[in-house]
Design an enzyme around this catalytic site. Sequence first.
Site, short mmCIF file in Angstrom:
data_model
loop_
_atom_site.label_atom_id
_atom_site.label_comp_id
_atom_site.label_asym_id
_atom_site.label_seq_id
_atom_site.Cartn_x
_atom_site.Cartn_y
_atom_site.Cartn_z
N GLY A 53 2.44 -5.18 -81.01
CA GLY A 53 1.75 -5.87 -80.06
C GLY A 53 2.28 -6.96 -79.61
N CYS A 84 4.85 -3.98 -87.09
CA CYS A 84 5.06 -5.29 -86.39
C CYS A 84 3.53 -6.01 -86.46
CB CYS A 84 5.64 -4.94 -85.28
SG CYS A 84 6.65 -6.26 -84.48
N TYR A 85 3.26 -6.32 -85.22
CA TYR A 85 1.96 -6.89 -85.15
C TYR A 85 0.79 -6.31 -86.06
CZ TYR A 85 -2.11 -9.24 -83.42
OH TYR A 85 -3.43 -10.00 -83.32
N HIS A 171 10.58 -1.62 -86.36
CA HIS A 171 9.87 -0.30 -85.40
C HIS A 171 10.34 0.85 -86.13
CE1 HIS A 171 7.46 -2.60 -82.76
NE2 HIS A 171 8.24 -3.69 -82.79
N GLU A 173 9.25 3.82 -85.19
CA GLU A 173 9.13 4.77 -84.03
C GLU A 173 10.04 4.98 -82.93
OE1 GLU A 173 7.69 1.99 -84.40
OE2 GLU A 173 7.16 1.01 -82.59
N ASP A 230 2.89 19.88 -64.57
CA ASP A 230 1.66 19.90 -65.18
C ASP A 230 0.61 20.84 -64.31
OD1 ASP A 230 2.67 17.64 -66.52
OD2 ASP A 230 1.60 16.14 -65.54
N LYS A 375 3.83 14.97 -72.04
CA LYS A 375 4.59 15.67 -71.03
C LYS A 375 5.72 16.57 -71.82
CE LYS A 375 5.53 15.34 -66.71
NZ LYS A 375 4.59 15.33 -65.29
#
Length: 519
Positions: A53, A84-85, A171, A173, A230, A375
């Site tokens: 964050g 991180c945060y 990070h 990710e 979608d 998605k």
Amino acid sequence: MNIIIVLDFGGQYAHLITRRIRDLGVYAEILPFNVNIENLRKVNPRAIILSGGPSSVYEDNSPKLKQEFFTFTLENKIPVLGICYGHHLIMYHQGGKIKSKETKEYGKAILKILDPNLLFDSLLREEVVWMSHGDQITELVEGFTIYAKTDTCPIAAFGNQEKFLYGVQFHPEVSNTPKGNRILENFIYKIAQCKKEWKLEGWIDDSIEKIKKYVGSRNKVILGLSGGVDSSVVAVLLQKAIGDRLHCIFVNNGVLRKNEESEVQETFKSKLKFKNFHYIDAEDLFLERLKDIEDPEEKRRIIGHTFIEVFENKTIKLEQANPDIKYLAQGTIYPDRVETSATSKASAKIKSHHNLTLPDDMMLEIIEPLKDLYKDEVRRIGVKLGVPKEIITRHPFPGPGLAVRIIGPINKDKLNILRDADEILIDEIKKAGIYENLWQAFCVFLPLKTVGIMGDFRTYEYICAIRVVESVDAMTANFSKLNWELLEKISTRIINEVKGINRVVYDISNKPPSTIEYE
Ligand code: XMP
């Protein structure tokens, strides 16, 4: 089923972490950082990840956890990983020290692994990781061990097995941390002992069963179909579950791309054998209402409201003929529903007209079969369901369509010019084999006339801008560095073949600070 909860502390990363975890085979969901502990208890998470964050733990209003959060995770032996945060926050609540560095660290760093067990199992002693932080931890409290450091960050990862608490400054990710997935895998499988059970194969069968049960054996369902990924995937899924008891409504709002109305009809009626496919040509009504409208938000509002009106009128007629219509299906997907603190502001405007809320007095129950999916998961399901490839790979197209790609008031002439130019662009991009690598490629009509020369004649015509961007989620985007020959071919074809355009420009702006669309 095992669930991992990602608590959102406002970075742009919560959705990315959640997607990674799902891709690794465990179902993950996002909750706000201040979720009530009772709600968390009901979810019964197998592990919790605290996202990054933009805040600093020492700021007065920065998002914090309550002590009861740590009591809950300790009592239930739920492993927590702070990123991180989130990494700072765990140590802040444990009484450790965090300091602001004068300069922010942003970019690649070499992680030196001091404890090769648990989080860093089967990694090398040194690995590349992606850093993006101002603050960092300077002192741990008793019971915690430093797992890794970098040259500038002495506590780049820590852990305390007795308290089930772990943190990483970098990070894992993002793709710039090459072994990030391995670290997340170590957390979810080795530390949290999750089972690998989130697979899309099972999802389709389960979902069809659920829809059958929910709708019953006689009731009918209405779906607003746009031809996008979608709503098309929902349509095919519902067709498999309830067959011809599905009624699709496809509205031509006058601002579709060239031949779009016939292509969508061809796909659903002829190829996919949809029996109750209702095409409504409302072009004149929309264009009449959009006449002379300059303001982009006003254009959006008119298109949104007119759509609801047309859709509602058709639904009433269908209901009169089919009293068993009881449900309204929608193509809502997970990011539409779960706005993270990072995306909510930016997308509020988009969603306001995109996911139109139909009036309550329609008395239809809502079905949203894709509401928990990302998605890329929807696309993979679409492929398995046999949705045609041209629909699955289609670039996103905004609800207000070409109306936001013509600056200022729109009319049929401008729309037709834009349609012709856009068709050429897409044709060339597809021929070059790069369509699927791009997030979006489209033309924009600029209502400015400039001088040109054609043969012996002086021309005075409009400008067409070409916008081609690469992106992963439209939050940020870079203009694509297309090759000059391709751009030249596109511009030559547009100027030669499209009457009304004598100049083509290429947009070289990134998002931010520009947006993808022009209005
Ligand atoms: P921007 O222009 O905000 O676009 O960078 C981000 C993504 O959202 C799409 N977009 C819209 N989609 N209704 C929609 O359904 C809208 O009003 C709208 N405005 C932008 C855009 O195509 C891009 O993919």
